[in-house]
Each structure stands twice: as structure tokens, then as C-alpha cells.
Enzyme design. Structure first.
Site, short mmCIF file in Angstrom:
data_model
loop_
_atom_site.label_atom_id
_atom_site.label_comp_id
_atom_site.label_asym_id
_atom_site.label_seq_id
_atom_site.Cartn_x
_atom_site.Cartn_y
_atom_site.Cartn_z
N GLU A 114 55.94 46.81 26.10
CA GLU A 114 54.69 47.29 26.70
C GLU A 114 54.93 47.85 28.09
O GLU A 114 54.40 48.91 28.45
CB GLU A 114 53.66 46.15 26.73
CG GLU A 114 53.07 45.81 25.38
CD GLU A 114 54.03 45.09 24.42
OE1 GLU A 114 53.71 45.00 23.22
OE2 GLU A 114 55.10 44.61 24.84
N ASP A 128 53.51 66.24 32.73
CA ASP A 128 52.49 67.10 32.12
C ASP A 128 51.57 67.72 33.17
O ASP A 128 51.24 68.90 33.10
CB ASP A 128 51.66 66.31 31.11
CG ASP A 128 50.55 67.15 30.52
OD1 ASP A 128 50.86 68.20 29.91
OD2 ASP A 128 49.37 66.78 30.65
#
Length: 167
Positions: A114, A128
């Protein structure tokens, strides 16, 4: 460290490890990653001058959301009730954004995947959001710094010493 491959059944086919008999303990994992970029990219991130918005806020939320979806992305991960996920940023003032992801649970299996997922998706989100001005960004290394809890107890990785020594 066990040599037994735990994710294979008696037929040598994939299986999810049975954690039924493991003890519930507090578990924490800390992961570091980084994004190396042009100095002007880091400056614009810090000044809030990226056209897609607040890079660090969006990346932070993306990392938290990713930690919560880890079992959907990694086939043999158990779905975990996370009790905390935190993403923190620092930078070297020149060209590198450091990411620290911490994941916590009270459960029967660790939260390393995680925390790794959170750090990775955080870095990917930074890329991005900034790729229009800097396609040459480099992500990584991404690595487990430390973990606590469970049968194996505490683990502290010496990798940061090695990374610094190679500079």
C-alpha cells in the site's frame, strides 16, 4: 528469510496466501520515492504555476486513493482496512521532489504494498501534471524505508546510505 514460495499452491499455481492464523498487530510501512526534473519545473510546482493546478495537492490525494486501491491493482494483495495514509513532500531546492508515503493498519498482514503503491502513484501524478513542460522527468528510485509489526517485526532498509554513497 524463508526460501518457500508462499504464493503457489501444491499444484504450483498462483494462490493468495492464507493469513487466517496470523495475529492482528499494528503495522506501518514507510516508502520513499522521488521525481527528478528540470529546475524550472520544481520552481513552478512550488510557486503553484503549473497549468493543471496544485501539483502537490492533487498528487497527495492520488497517492492516498491509490493506497486504498492496492488490492485491486496487485493480484495477490489482501484488501486491508487502512487506518492511515500520509504523503509528505520535500525537495532539494534544485531539481528533485522527494516523496514519503506512510501507510498504517491494524491487521494480519503488512502494508508495504500500500505504501509502495501510494508513493508510485504520487510520483506518476506529478509526472502527469508536469509533462507538458518537462517530458524528461525521472521517477525513482522507489523503495521501502521501514516497516513495523507482524511476525517479522521491525525492518529498516539501509538503501538510503547506499544511494547517498553512489552520488
Amino acid at each position: 528469510m524463508s526460501e518457500e514460495l508462499t504464493h503457489f499452491n501444491e499444484q504450483n499455481r498462483a494462490r493468495m496466501v492464507d493469513i487466517t492464523e496470523k495475529q492482528v498487530t499494528h503495522r506501518t510501512a514507510v516508502v520513499h520515492s522521488r521525481v527528478i526534473m528540470k529546475p524550472e519545473t520544481l520552481t513552478r510546482i512550488k510557486e503553484g504555476q503549473i497549468s493543471k493546478g496544485d501539483v502537490l495537492a492533487v498528487a497527495q490525494v492520488a497517492g492516498i486513493m491509490a493506497a486504498k486501491k492496492t488490492a485491486d491493482l496487485i493480484p495477490m494483495c489482501h484488501p486491508l482496512p487502512l487506518t492511515g495514509v500520509d504523503i509528505q513532500f520535500t525537495d532539494n531546492g534544485v531539481d528533485t521532489l522527494q516523496i514519503e508515503a506512510t501507510a498504517k493498519t491494524k491487521g494480519m498482514t503488512g502494508v508495504e504494498m500500500e505504501a509502495l503503491t501510494a508513493a508510485s502513484v504520487t510520483a506518476l501524478t506529478v509526472y502527469d501534471m508536469c509533462k507538458a513542460m518537462d517530458k524528461e522527468m525521472i521517477i525513482g528510485p522507489t523503495y521501502l524505508v521501514a516497516k513495523e509489526g507482524g511476525k517479522s517485526g521491525t525492518f529498516v532498509n539501509d538503501i538510503e546510505v547506499l544511494i547517498e554513497a553512489k552520488k
